[in-house]
Scaffold this motif. Structure first.
Motif, PDB file in Angstrom:
ATOM      1  N   PRO A  27       0.814  -1.228   0.000  1.00 37.87           N
ATOM      2  CA  PRO A  27       0.000   0.000   0.000  1.00 37.87           C
ATOM      3  C   PRO A  27       0.848   1.279   0.000  1.00 37.87           C
ATOM      4  O   PRO A  27       0.529   2.236  -0.708  1.00 37.87           O
ATOM      5  CB  PRO A  27      -0.829  -0.110   1.288  1.00 37.87           C
ATOM      6  CG  PRO A  27      -0.897  -1.574   1.555  1.00 37.87           C
ATOM      7  CD  PRO A  27       0.438  -2.118   1.098  1.00 37.87           C
ATOM      8  N   LEU A  28       1.923   1.287   0.751  1.00 34.60           N
ATOM      9  CA  LEU A  28       2.809   2.447   0.789  1.00 34.60           C
ATOM     10  C   LEU A  28       3.532   2.620  -0.548  1.00 34.60           C
ATOM     11  O   LEU A  28       3.681   3.743  -1.041  1.00 34.60           O
ATOM     12  CB  LEU A  28       3.828   2.299   1.923  1.00 34.60           C
ATOM     13  CG  LEU A  28       4.776   3.467   2.137  1.00 34.60           C
ATOM     14  CD1 LEU A  28       4.010   4.731   2.513  1.00 34.60           C
ATOM     15  CD2 LEU A  28       5.785   3.124   3.219  1.00 34.60           C
ATOM     16  N   LEU A  29       3.967   1.517  -1.132  1.00 40.20           N
ATOM     17  CA  LEU A  29       4.626   1.580  -2.434  1.00 40.20           C
ATOM     18  C   LEU A  29       3.677   2.120  -3.498  1.00 40.20           C
ATOM     19  O   LEU A  29       4.068   2.950  -4.327  1.00 40.20           O
ATOM     20  CB  LEU A  29       5.145   0.194  -2.843  1.00 40.20           C
ATOM     21  CG  LEU A  29       6.272  -0.381  -1.982  1.00 40.20           C
ATOM     22  CD1 LEU A  29       6.510  -1.840  -2.334  1.00 40.20           C
ATOM     23  CD2 LEU A  29       7.534   0.426  -2.136  1.00 40.20           C
ATOM     24  N   ILE A  30       2.441   1.660  -3.472  1.00 46.71           N
ATOM     25  CA  ILE A  30       1.444   2.142  -4.441  1.00 46.71           C
ATOM     26  C   ILE A  30       1.184   3.629  -4.228  1.00 46.71           C
ATOM     27  O   ILE A  30       1.160   4.405  -5.190  1.00 46.71           O
ATOM     28  CB  ILE A  30       0.140   1.326  -4.341  1.00 46.71           C
ATOM     29  CG1 ILE A  30       0.386  -0.086  -4.874  1.00 46.71           C
ATOM     30  CG2 ILE A  30      -0.994   2.008  -5.104  1.00 46.71           C
ATOM     31  CD1 ILE A  30      -0.772  -1.040  -4.656  1.00 46.71           C
ATOM     32  N   LYS A  31       1.000   4.017  -2.978  1.00 45.43           N
ATOM     33  CA  LYS A  31       0.745   5.428  -2.674  1.00 45.43           C
ATOM     34  C   LYS A  31       1.853   6.325  -3.213  1.00 45.43           C
ATOM     35  O   LYS A  31       1.599   7.389  -3.776  1.00 45.43           O
ATOM     36  CB  LYS A  31       0.619   5.611  -1.165  1.00 45.43           C
ATOM     37  CG  LYS A  31       0.409   7.041  -0.738  1.00 45.43           C
ATOM     38  CD  LYS A  31       0.382   7.171   0.761  1.00 45.43           C
ATOM     39  CE  LYS A  31       0.350   8.625   1.146  1.00 45.43           C
ATOM     40  NZ  LYS A  31       0.606   8.824   2.561  1.00 45.43           N
ATOM     41  N   ASN A  32       3.096   5.867  -3.057  1.00 43.45           N
ATOM     42  CA  ASN A  32       4.231   6.663  -3.505  1.00 43.45           C
ATOM     43  C   ASN A  32       4.539   6.501  -4.992  1.00 43.45           C
ATOM     44  O   ASN A  32       5.456   7.130  -5.505  1.00 43.45           O
ATOM     45  CB  ASN A  32       5.463   6.339  -2.663  1.00 43.45           C
ATOM     46  CG  ASN A  32       5.347   6.942  -1.292  1.00 43.45           C
ATOM     47  OD1 ASN A  32       5.361   8.160  -1.134  1.00 43.45           O
ATOM     48  ND2 ASN A  32       5.192   6.109  -0.283  1.00 43.45           N
ATOM     49  N   SER A  33       3.768   5.650  -5.663  1.00 46.28           N
ATOM     50  CA  SER A  33       3.936   5.443  -7.099  1.00 46.28           C
ATOM     51  C   SER A  33       2.911   6.235  -7.909  1.00 46.28           C
ATOM     52  O   SER A  33       2.798   6.043  -9.114  1.00 46.28           O
ATOM     53  CB  SER A  33       3.782   3.950  -7.434  1.00 46.28           C
ATOM     54  OG  SER A  33       4.781   3.208  -6.803  1.00 46.28           O
ATOM     55  N   ASP A  42       6.388   1.862 -13.534  1.00 45.92           N
ATOM     56  CA  ASP A  42       7.858   1.915 -13.496  1.00 45.92           C
ATOM     57  C   ASP A  42       8.349   2.424 -12.147  1.00 45.92           C
ATOM     58  O   ASP A  42       9.317   1.899 -11.577  1.00 45.92           O
ATOM     59  CB  ASP A  42       8.399   2.793 -14.619  1.00 45.92           C
ATOM     60  CG  ASP A  42       8.230   2.174 -15.992  1.00 45.92           C
ATOM     61  OD1 ASP A  42       8.134   0.934 -16.081  1.00 45.92           O
ATOM     62  OD2 ASP A  42       8.180   2.927 -16.977  1.00 45.92           O
ATOM     63  N   LEU A  43       7.690   3.436 -11.627  1.00 44.51           N
ATOM     64  CA  LEU A  43       8.051   3.978 -10.322  1.00 44.51           C
ATOM     65  C   LEU A  43       7.817   2.941  -9.229  1.00 44.51           C
ATOM     66  O   LEU A  43       8.639   2.778  -8.321  1.00 44.51           O
ATOM     67  CB  LEU A  43       7.265   5.257 -10.043  1.00 44.51           C
ATOM     68  CG  LEU A  43       7.561   5.991  -8.744  1.00 44.51           C
ATOM     69  CD1 LEU A  43       9.050   6.291  -8.602  1.00 44.51           C
ATOM     70  CD2 LEU A  43       6.745   7.271  -8.672  1.00 44.51           C
TER      71      LEU A  43
END
Length: 60
Positions: A27-33, A42-43
Protein backbone atom coordinates in the motif's frame (compact mmCIF):
# COMPACT_ATOMS: atom_id res chain seq x y z
CA UNK A 1 9.73 -10.47 16.67
CA UNK A 2 8.15 -12.11 13.60
CA UNK A 3 9.16 -9.18 11.39
CA UNK A 4 12.75 -9.43 12.58
CA UNK A 5 12.82 -13.09 11.55
CA UNK A 6 11.30 -12.14 8.19
CA UNK A 7 14.05 -9.56 7.68
CA UNK A 8 16.75 -12.06 8.54
CA UNK A 9 15.33 -14.57 6.05
CA UNK A 10 14.96 -11.90 3.36
CA UNK A 11 18.59 -10.83 3.85
CA UNK A 12 19.65 -14.45 3.36
CA UNK A 13 17.94 -14.47 -0.04
CA UNK A 14 14.69 -16.19 0.91
CA UNK A 15 12.36 -15.12 -1.90
CA UNK A 16 9.21 -15.92 0.11
CA UNK A 17 10.36 -13.59 2.89
CA UNK A 18 11.19 -10.85 0.38
CA UNK A 19 7.77 -11.22 -1.26
CA UNK A 20 6.06 -11.07 2.13
CA UNK A 21 7.81 -7.81 2.98
CA UNK A 22 6.85 -6.36 -0.40
CA UNK A 23 3.23 -7.43 0.29
CA UNK A 24 3.34 -5.76 3.71
CA UNK A 25 4.54 -2.48 2.24
CA UNK A 26 2.58 -2.64 -1.02
CA UNK A 27 0.00 0.00 0.00
CA UNK A 28 2.81 2.45 0.79
CA UNK A 29 4.63 1.58 -2.43
CA UNK A 30 1.44 2.14 -4.44
CA UNK A 31 0.75 5.43 -2.67
CA UNK A 32 4.23 6.66 -3.51
CA UNK A 33 3.94 5.44 -7.10
CA UNK A 34 1.17 7.89 -7.91
CA UNK A 35 1.98 10.89 -10.12
CA UNK A 36 -0.88 13.33 -10.57
CA UNK A 37 -3.33 10.64 -9.40
CA UNK A 38 -2.05 8.19 -12.02
CA UNK A 39 -0.30 4.96 -11.05
CA UNK A 40 3.22 4.76 -12.47
CA UNK A 41 4.21 1.10 -12.77
CA UNK A 42 7.86 1.91 -13.50
CA UNK A 43 8.05 3.98 -10.32
CA UNK A 44 6.42 1.14 -8.37
CA UNK A 45 9.08 -1.26 -9.64
CA UNK A 46 11.88 1.15 -8.78
CA UNK A 47 10.51 1.65 -5.27
CA UNK A 48 10.18 -2.11 -4.81
CA UNK A 49 13.80 -2.61 -5.88
CA UNK A 50 14.87 0.17 -3.52
CA UNK A 51 13.01 -1.52 -0.66
CA UNK A 52 14.74 -4.83 -1.39
CA UNK A 53 18.13 -3.10 -1.53
CA UNK A 54 17.44 -1.45 1.82
CA UNK A 55 16.55 -4.82 3.31
CA UNK A 56 19.94 -6.17 2.24
CA UNK A 57 21.74 -3.22 3.85
CA UNK A 58 19.67 -3.17 7.06
CA UNK A 59 21.58 -4.25 10.15
CA UNK A 60 19.65 -6.37 12.62
Amino acid sequence: MEFERLLEDAKKGNLNAQEEIIRMYKPLLIKNSMEHNVFDEDLFQELSITLLNCIMKFRI
